[in-house]
Design an enzyme around this catalytic site. Structure first.
Site, short mmCIF file in Angstrom:
data_model
loop_
_atom_site.label_atom_id
_atom_site.label_comp_id
_atom_site.label_asym_id
_atom_site.label_seq_id
_atom_site.Cartn_x
_atom_site.Cartn_y
_atom_site.Cartn_z
N THR A 1 27.53 -8.98 4.18
CA THR A 1 27.37 -8.98 2.73
C THR A 1 28.71 -8.88 2.01
O THR A 1 28.78 -8.99 0.80
CB THR A 1 26.46 -7.81 2.32
N LYS B 1 33.13 0.50 5.07
CA LYS B 1 34.39 1.19 5.44
C LYS B 1 35.26 1.49 4.21
O LYS B 1 36.41 1.08 4.11
CB LYS B 1 35.20 0.40 6.46
O1 S5P Z 1 35.09 1.59 15.79
C1 S5P Z 1 34.43 0.66 15.38
C2 S5P Z 1 33.76 0.73 14.16
C3 S5P Z 1 32.95 -0.33 13.78
S1 S5P Z 1 32.00 -0.12 12.35
N1 S5P Z 1 34.30 -0.48 16.13
C4 S5P Z 1 33.52 -1.53 15.74
O2 S5P Z 1 33.44 -2.51 16.48
N2 S5P Z 1 32.86 -1.48 14.53
C5 S5P Z 1 32.03 -2.62 14.06
O3 S5P Z 1 30.99 -2.85 15.00
C6 S5P Z 1 32.79 -3.94 13.92
O4 S5P Z 1 33.31 -4.08 12.62
C7 S5P Z 1 31.72 -4.96 14.21
O5 S5P Z 1 31.00 -5.24 13.01
C8 S5P Z 1 30.77 -4.27 15.17
C9 S5P Z 1 30.99 -4.58 16.64
O6 S5P Z 1 30.76 -5.92 16.89
P1 S5P Z 1 30.77 -6.54 18.36
O7 S5P Z 1 30.52 -7.99 18.12
O8 S5P Z 1 32.09 -6.26 18.98
O9 S5P Z 1 29.62 -5.86 19.11
#
Ligand code: S5P
Length: 283
Positions: free
Chosen positions: A66, A98
């Site tokens: 979003t 965030k």
């Molecule tokens: O420490 C963090 C915090 C967040 S909010 N590590 C992360 O990866 N995230 C979020 O979680 C990141 O911004 C993404 O939206 C999601 C992980 O995505 P993936 O595709 O790696 O599973």
């Protein structure tokens, strides 16, 4: 491990003071899923199709889509569509905004602009870096609406600076505002961390821990992300919700049958890790 990890989601729901946290815990119990899917895609049609496919298997949808900085074709209707899917499939919405600015600025960012995040997102998150004033600023908007805030106490990325004293301070900030700060983005349980021994409510505290960096097939990506399995996250580290993104929708081009199968797979893994944790703590 602190006692919270031995309690069921339902037991914790009964005691939680914050409406969004209570609703999330109840949804987890009702749908038997501790899976949150993170949907970071650039097309609105993909965003909504993925959410419709994973909806039956999740307690929560994490949207970073979003943000104008990810979705190429954002328009007002997407929020309405997201809310309709949230009712259809019975899940809560978490806008991964965030926030990281001074109180006055974050309160405007949370309530206003094109997105009006506070009006539709049950849960949002903030970096603790500005100190307690960020909670004050967001709380002015979020508290009257019954919203919940998560602080980023730790991050999943290699070389993260959110460790040690920074993490402890984040927990102290949360402890001072338990009606609004419902927990953390973190990699382990946080109850009791940074306590000085003078607090009255440490024994009773219940922080939700939502954990990103979860994957079953790979250990990381090429940009510093690090993955652990649902078993490591929920059983070994006692976390409450697994946040999974590319592990579920990451095959290109997006294949909705694959998305559906993966969501089912992660739901099952996350839930059995929780059941195993309960069993271990009762034996
Ligand atoms: O420490 C963090 C915090 C967040 S909010 N590590 C992360 O990866 N995230 C979020 O979680 C990141 O911004 C993404 O939206 C999601 C992980 O995505 P993936 O595709 O790696 O599973």
């Amino acid at each position: 491990m602190p006692a919270m990890s031995a309690q069921t989601y339902a037991q914790r729901a009964q005691k939680h003071a914050n409406p969004a946290a209570r609703q999330l815990l109840e949804t987890i119990e009702r749908k038997q899923t501790n899976l949150c899917v993170s949907v970071d895609v650039i097309k609105k049609a993909d965003f909504l199709a993925i959410i419709d496919a994973v909806g039956p298997f999740v307690c929560l949808i994490k949207a970073t889509g979003t943000h104008v900085d990810i979705l190429e074709d954002f328009d007002e209707t997407i929020i309405k569509d997201l809310q309709e899917l949230s009712v259809k499939h019975d899940f809560l919405i978490f806008e991964d905004r965030k926030f990281a600015d001074i109180g006055n600025t974050v309160s405007l960012q949370y309530s206003s602009g094109v997105h009006k995040i506070a009006s539709w997102s049950h849960i949002t998150n903030a970096h603790p870096v500005p100190g307690p004033s960020i909670i004050t600023g967001l709380g002015v908007i979020g508290r009257p609406l019954g919203r919940g805030l998560l602080l980023l106490a730790e991050m999943s990325t290699k070389g993260s600076l959110a460790t040690g004293a920074y993490t402890e301070e984040a927990v102290r900030m949360a402890r001072a505002a338990p009606d609004f700060v419902v927990g953390f983005i973190a990699q382990r349980r946080m109850e009791g961390i940074g306590a000085t021994g003078t607090e009255s409510n440490v024994e009773e505290e219940d922080f939700l821990v939502l954990t990103p960096g979860v994957g079953l097939d790979v250990k990381g990506d090429t940009m510093g992300q690090q993955y652990r399995t649902p078993k490591q996250v929920v059983l070994e580290s006692g976390c409450d919700v697994i946040i999974v993104g590319r592990g579920i929708y990451g095959k290109t081009p997006i294949d909705i049958n694959y998305v559906h199968t993966q969501a089912e797979r992660y739901r099952k893994e996350g839930w059995s890790a929780y059941q195993e944790r309960l069993q271990l703590s009762s034996s």
